[in-house]
Structure formats: C-alpha cells, structure tokens
Design a protein around this motif. Structure first.
Motif, PDB file in Angstrom:
ATOM      1  N   PHE A  91       7.613  -6.027  36.551  1.00 17.64           N
ATOM      2  CA  PHE A  91       6.997  -6.991  37.287  1.00 17.64           C
ATOM      3  C   PHE A  91       7.288  -8.412  36.045  1.00 17.64           C
ATOM      4  O   PHE A  91       8.127  -9.505  36.332  1.00 17.64           O
ATOM      5  CB  PHE A  91       5.223  -7.589  38.067  1.00 17.64           C
ATOM      6  N   PHE A  92       6.057  -8.359  35.067  1.00 17.95           N
ATOM      7  CA  PHE A  92       6.771  -8.922  33.726  1.00 17.95           C
ATOM      8  C   PHE A  92       8.254  -9.336  33.199  1.00 17.95           C
ATOM      9  O   PHE A  92       8.416 -10.275  33.410  1.00 17.95           O
ATOM     10  CB  PHE A  92       5.753  -8.440  32.437  1.00 17.95           C
ATOM     11  N   GLU A  93       8.691  -8.397  33.148  1.00 13.06           N
ATOM     12  CA  GLU A  93      10.080  -8.556  32.522  1.00 13.06           C
ATOM     13  C   GLU A  93      10.428  -9.220  33.666  1.00 13.06           C
ATOM     14  O   GLU A  93      12.068 -10.576  32.869  1.00 13.06           O
ATOM     15  CB  GLU A  93      11.199  -7.492  32.267  1.00 13.06           C
ATOM     16  N   THR A  94      10.482  -8.985  34.689  1.00  9.91           N
ATOM     17  CA  THR A  94      11.848  -9.750  35.708  1.00  9.91           C
ATOM     18  C   THR A  94      10.943 -11.506  36.125  1.00  9.91           C
ATOM     19  O   THR A  94      12.013 -11.851  35.741  1.00  9.91           O
ATOM     20  CB  THR A  94      11.781  -8.938  37.137  1.00  9.91           C
ATOM     21  N   THR A  95       9.568 -11.507  35.863  1.00 10.42           N
ATOM     22  CA  THR A  95       9.304 -12.858  36.335  1.00 10.42           C
ATOM     23  C   THR A  95       9.562 -13.793  34.788  1.00 10.42           C
ATOM     24  O   THR A  95       9.787 -14.493  35.287  1.00 10.42           O
ATOM     25  CB  THR A  95       7.877 -11.930  37.064  1.00 10.42           C
ATOM     26  N   LEU A 121      18.859 -14.941  39.078  1.00  9.60           N
ATOM     27  CA  LEU A 121      19.593 -14.003  38.909  1.00  9.60           C
ATOM     28  C   LEU A 121      19.358 -13.017  37.616  1.00  9.60           C
ATOM     29  O   LEU A 121      20.058 -11.667  36.953  1.00  9.60           O
ATOM     30  CB  LEU A 121      21.379 -14.717  38.590  1.00  9.60           C
ATOM     31  N   ALA A 122      18.176 -13.534  36.391  1.00  5.79           N
ATOM     32  CA  ALA A 122      18.742 -13.075  35.334  1.00  5.79           C
ATOM     33  C   ALA A 122      17.289 -12.120  35.410  1.00  5.79           C
ATOM     34  O   ALA A 122      17.508 -11.231  34.631  1.00  5.79           O
ATOM     35  CB  ALA A 122      17.750 -14.658  34.299  1.00  5.79           C
ATOM     36  N   ALA A 123      17.065 -11.828  36.475  1.00  2.36           N
ATOM     37  CA  ALA A 123      16.264 -10.744  36.042  1.00  2.36           C
ATOM     38  C   ALA A 123      16.794  -9.445  36.742  1.00  2.36           C
ATOM     39  O   ALA A 123      15.774  -9.226  35.795  1.00  2.36           O
ATOM     40  CB  ALA A 123      14.833 -11.284  38.242  1.00  2.36           C
ATOM     41  N   ALA A 124      18.422  -9.334  37.012  1.00  3.99           N
ATOM     42  CA  ALA A 124      18.659  -8.156  37.515  1.00  3.99           C
ATOM     43  C   ALA A 124      19.210  -7.510  35.847  1.00  3.99           C
ATOM     44  O   ALA A 124      19.788  -8.132  35.355  1.00  3.99           O
ATOM     45  CB  ALA A 124      19.634  -8.164  38.907  1.00  3.99           C
ATOM     46  N   THR A 125      19.004  -6.435  36.136  1.00  5.74           N
ATOM     47  CA  THR A 125      18.905  -5.224  34.894  1.00  5.74           C
ATOM     48  C   THR A 125      20.169  -4.362  35.769  1.00  5.74           C
ATOM     49  O   THR A 125      19.750  -3.691  36.104  1.00  5.74           O
ATOM     50  CB  THR A 125      18.149  -4.473  33.630  1.00  5.74           C
ATOM     51  N   ASP A 154      13.365  -2.205  38.487  1.00  6.33           N
ATOM     52  CA  ASP A 154      13.949  -3.605  38.209  1.00  6.33           C
ATOM     53  C   ASP A 154      14.884  -4.013  39.488  1.00  6.33           C
ATOM     54  O   ASP A 154      14.594  -5.282  40.410  1.00  6.33           O
ATOM     55  CB  ASP A 154      14.794  -3.259  37.415  1.00  6.33           C
ATOM     56  N   ASP A 155      15.379  -3.359  40.130  1.00  2.74           N
ATOM     57  CA  ASP A 155      16.848  -4.322  41.123  1.00  2.74           C
ATOM     58  C   ASP A 155      16.053  -4.598  42.585  1.00  2.74           C
ATOM     59  O   ASP A 155      15.984  -5.241  43.017  1.00  2.74           O
ATOM     60  CB  ASP A 155      17.676  -3.026  41.142  1.00  2.74           C
ATOM     61  N   LEU A 335      18.979  -5.410  28.449  1.00  2.00           N
ATOM     62  CA  LEU A 335      20.072  -6.214  29.003  1.00  2.00           C
ATOM     63  C   LEU A 335      20.816  -7.110  29.250  1.00  2.00           C
ATOM     64  O   LEU A 335      21.437  -7.750  29.570  1.00  2.00           O
ATOM     65  CB  LEU A 335      20.184  -7.093  26.646  1.00  2.00           C
ATOM     66  N   SER A 336      21.085  -5.291  29.595  1.00  2.00           N
ATOM     67  CA  SER A 336      22.362  -4.885  30.473  1.00  2.00           C
ATOM     68  C   SER A 336      22.721  -5.777  31.698  1.00  2.00           C
ATOM     69  O   SER A 336      21.307  -5.685  32.327  1.00  2.00           O
ATOM     70  CB  SER A 336      22.965  -3.443  30.693  1.00  2.00           C
ATOM     71  N   GLN A 337      23.461  -6.235  31.816  1.00  2.00           N
ATOM     72  CA  GLN A 337      23.489  -7.263  32.986  1.00  2.00           C
ATOM     73  C   GLN A 337      25.520  -7.017  33.528  1.00  2.00           C
ATOM     74  O   GLN A 337      26.098  -7.007  32.936  1.00  2.00           O
ATOM     75  CB  GLN A 337      23.311  -8.109  32.836  1.00  2.00           C
ATOM     76  N   ALA A 338      25.458  -6.676  35.122  1.00  2.00           N
ATOM     77  CA  ALA A 338      26.505  -6.397  35.618  1.00  2.00           C
ATOM     78  C   ALA A 338      26.429  -6.547  37.083  1.00  2.00           C
ATOM     79  O   ALA A 338      26.479  -7.271  37.751  1.00  2.00           O
ATOM     80  CB  ALA A 338      27.144  -4.930  34.963  1.00  2.00           C
ATOM     81  N   GLY A 339      26.302  -5.129  37.485  1.00  2.00           N
ATOM     82  CA  GLY A 339      27.398  -5.068  39.599  1.00  2.00           C
ATOM     83  C   GLY A 339      26.079  -6.718  39.840  1.00  2.00           C
ATOM     84  O   GLY A 339      26.379  -7.042  40.763  1.00  2.00           O
ATOM     85  N   VAL A 340      24.634  -6.092  39.982  1.00  2.00           N
ATOM     86  CA  VAL A 340      24.122  -6.343  40.826  1.00  2.00           C
ATOM     87  C   VAL A 340      23.761  -8.280  40.618  1.00  2.00           C
ATOM     88  O   VAL A 340      24.021  -8.842  41.323  1.00  2.00           O
ATOM     89  CB  VAL A 340      22.493  -5.920  40.790  1.00  2.00           C
ATOM     90  N   ALA A 341      23.780  -8.417  39.479  1.00  2.00           N
ATOM     91  CA  ALA A 341      23.748  -9.671  39.122  1.00  2.00           C
ATOM     92  C   ALA A 341      25.037 -10.602  40.253  1.00  2.00           C
ATOM     93  O   ALA A 341      24.794 -11.628  40.742  1.00  2.00           O
ATOM     94  CB  ALA A 341      23.300  -9.989  37.700  1.00  2.00           C
TER      95      ALA A 341
END
Length: 401
Positions: A91-95, A121-125, A154-155, A335-341
């Motif tokens: 909750f806190f890392e996404t928010t 969009l920054a929330a997704a890992t 996370d997603d 910190l990884s960001q790809a498919g979902v974002a």
C-alpha cells in the motif's frame, strides 16, 4: 508486405535481439522495444499506424496473459508467511510513488490529468525482472519471501490506483459528462467491479471444468480459450482486461493450486512469441521526436518514482515492524518497470485518442490529443532505464541483506 510476413519479420528480429541482449546480460524486453522503434513510426515505418491498429488484438491478448500469469502467482499459501506486512508495504510503496510523481509532475507541467495518470502508472512494479534475479541467485530468507509477496500484490494495487486516477481524469476531460462523485464512482465500479465479476465467473467455470481435461495439449487450449473469453467479455464490458484475467488467475490458483499448476505451465509455453510482438508494438508506437521535447517530464518521473518506491517501502516496513534487513533493502528491489505499466499506458492512450481537445492551450505538447502519446513515451523511455538498473539494484539489495 502482408500481415503474416510482417509478423514473421518481427518475431525473427525479436528473437535475434533476445540472443544478443542475453549475452550482454541486459533484459530482453529492452531489445524488443528497440526493434519496435526501428521498425515503427520513428524508424523504417514497416509498422505504421494502420498496421499497428490491425494488430490491436495482439496487445489485448498479451494483456490478458499478463494478468493471468500474475494471478497464478498470488497464492495465499505463499503470501501468508509474511501476513499483513505485505499489504502494508505494498500500500505505501504504490501510494507514495503515485503521490510523489503526481506532485512533481504537476509542479513541472501544471497539467492535472497528465500528472494524475503518470502518478498512477508509477505504482506498478514489473515482477518478471525481480523474480528472475531471485531464481538466478537462488535467494532465500525474509527479504525474498516479502519481496515475492509485494511484487505479486503490487499490480493489483497499481491497477486500482490507475483506475481511480484515470477515471477521475476522464471525468475532467469529458465535455458531455458532469464532474461529480457519483459519475466517478460509476466509472470505478464499472472498470473494477465488472472486471472482478467477469474474472470470478470465468474462474468458477474453469475450476468446475478442469477435472475433465487431462491431456497436456488440451490443457493448453483450455487455458487459452478462457483467457480469450475473459478478455473478450471484459472488452464488451469496457473494463480492465488485466484485472479480470488476474482475478481469474487468483481464484483458480487458490481454489485448485495443485490441479491448476499444469494448466499454467502449458500457458507459459505460449507467451514468448506473444510477448515479443507485444513489446515490439509498444516500441513501434514510440515517437522519438516527442521524447526529445518532453525530456524534463521523463527525468522528473524517473527520479520521483525511485524516491516514492524507496520511501514508501521504508514507511510500510516500519509500520509493519518488519526486520531491519527488509526495511533497508526492499525499496531497492521494487524499481523494475515493464509490462503492466506499459499495458496500462497503452490502454490510457487508446481511450484518450477518442476524446476531443478540452484544454485550448497554444502549447502543442500539452494539447489533449498528445497526452496519450506523452504518457506512452515517458513510460517506455523510463522502462529502458528501469529494466536495466532494476535487476542490478535488486541483486545489490539482496546481497546486502
């Protein structure tokens, strides 16, 4: 050229880039996006807008597979070891990532809708890069258990945050729609509620029928059938394809974990060519010229997403009274960001393209018709960097713990 020849060329180019980047120890998804840029509207134009639109269903099916695969990993038996700490940290890392990016982007652009969407969009890992590092180095311990739970949950949090932010943004942009709590709640209920209901119904039918499917080939066809049907029903309901398929995967994997495992394993064998085409299409839509004109937004997004993820993970770990090893290192592994974002960015762009201009601004960059392209370009450009530094920092955090 016809569509089949173009698909063959894309798969060959994507496969070649996979081999090259694998030897360089760089995430393969980066190579697929680069191939898309070369073949797309910023390069050779083999994949022009007309071809990209014709391949739209490939993107939708890929999003369905992404949702199903995420859901298959969210088993309660795996998550309950760290209990409520996962929910607090997630909750806190996404928010925090959402809030940090939203505030910073708004201060730079003074554009509420763009800032809302980029913040959400920054929330997704991306779980793929993270879990690959865990498997490669065979890590064990409290940090690994917590990390697996957080990247899984996370997603779900990210999709909900995105749906709320994007629904509010659409309400601000819609000419014929009054901005009210009721209209926003109606959109959220449709986007989230319909997706969850469709996913639940498909999962129940899947679970009741799966005992009659014994052959491995039949299991693969059976799984693909349900992803197509779930995605199609979700499109008809104008809801989130990722969320509905993720719901289906969660229910199936928790109701029948052992029986469902071979079904999921057969589906994994289908995904490589689909994901290659998916990320090539993502790169094909990338407008290099627009990236050059909005570099500040990309830098702000990049820096404040990192700050939000690390700060949020620290706050969540502190409140959950997690061990110091988790508190000090978990943020580095998210910190990884790809498919979902990227998938959500594409989804936002598709809806924004159908809406007219509301902001009569002389600045072409913030003209409403370009908002969707700006979002895709920011997410895709930062994905290049996050997909490279994400696994490296994950390895560093795990080693330090």
């Amino acid at each position: 050229m016809n569509e089949l020849l173009i698909i063959g060329i894309c798969l060959a180019a994507g496969l070649s880039s996979s081999y090259i980047l694998k030897n360089l120890k760089v995430p393969q998804v980066v190579g697929h996006i680069i191939i898309g840029i070369i073949l797309g509207i910023s390069g050779l134009k083999l994949l022009d807008i007309r071809i990209i639109n014709q391949f739209e269903n490939i993107t939708i099916v890929a999003l369905g597979f992404i949702g199903m695969m995420i859901g298959s990993e969210l088993r309660w038996a795996r998550l309950k070891r760290v209990g409520l700490a996962i929910l607090a940290i997630t909750f806190f890392e996404t928010t925090c990532a959402t809030i940090f990016v939203f505030i910073a982007t708004y201060l730079v652009t003074d554009h509420l809708v763009l800032s809302l969407i980029l913040g959400s969009l920054a929330a997704a890992t991306a779980p793929g890069g993270t879990t690959t590092v865990l498997q490669e180095y065979r890590t064990r311990g409290p940090l690994t258990n917590t990390l697996l739970g957080v990247v899984g949950a996370d997603d779900a949090f990210s999709i909900i945050l995105f749906t709320i932010a994007f629904t509010f943004g659409k309400s601000l942009l819609a000419v014929d729609e009054s901005i009210s709590s009721l209209s926003i709640l109606q959109h959220i209920s449709q986007d989230i509620g319909a997706a969850i209901i469709i996913g639940l119904l498909c999962a129940i039918i899947f679970v009741l029928s799966m005992r009659f499917i014994r052959d491995n080939d039949a299991k693969q066809v059976f799984g693909i059938c349900f992803i197509f049907c779930c995605s199609g029903l979700t499109m008809w309901a104008n809801a989130s394809v990722i969320l509905s398929n993720m719901t289906m995967g969660i229910v199936i994997s928790n109701l029948r974990p052992h029986q469902a495992k071979p079904f999921f394993q057969t589906l994994y064998k289908v995904t490589p060519p689909l994901y290659i085409l998916f990320f090539i299409l993502v790169g094909a839509k990338l407008n290099i010229l627009l990236i050059a004109s909005m570099g500040v937004i990309g830098i702000v997004y990049f820096l404040f997403r990192i700050l939000g993820k690390i700060t949020g993970a620290w706050i969540g770990s502190t409140l959950a009274k997690a061990p110091s090893k988790i508190k000090q290192n978990l943020g580095l592994c998210l910190l990884s960001q790809a498919g979902v974002a990227i998938g959500l960015a594409i989804s936002a762009n598709k809806e924004l393209e159908t809406m007219g201009n509301i902001y009569n601004t002389p600045d072409l960059l913030f003209n409403n018709q370009n908002i969707g392209f700006i979002i895709i370009n920011v997410i895709t450009a930062t994905t290049f960097i996050f997909q490279i530094i994400g696994p490296i920092l994950t390895k560093y955090g795990l080693s330090r713990a």
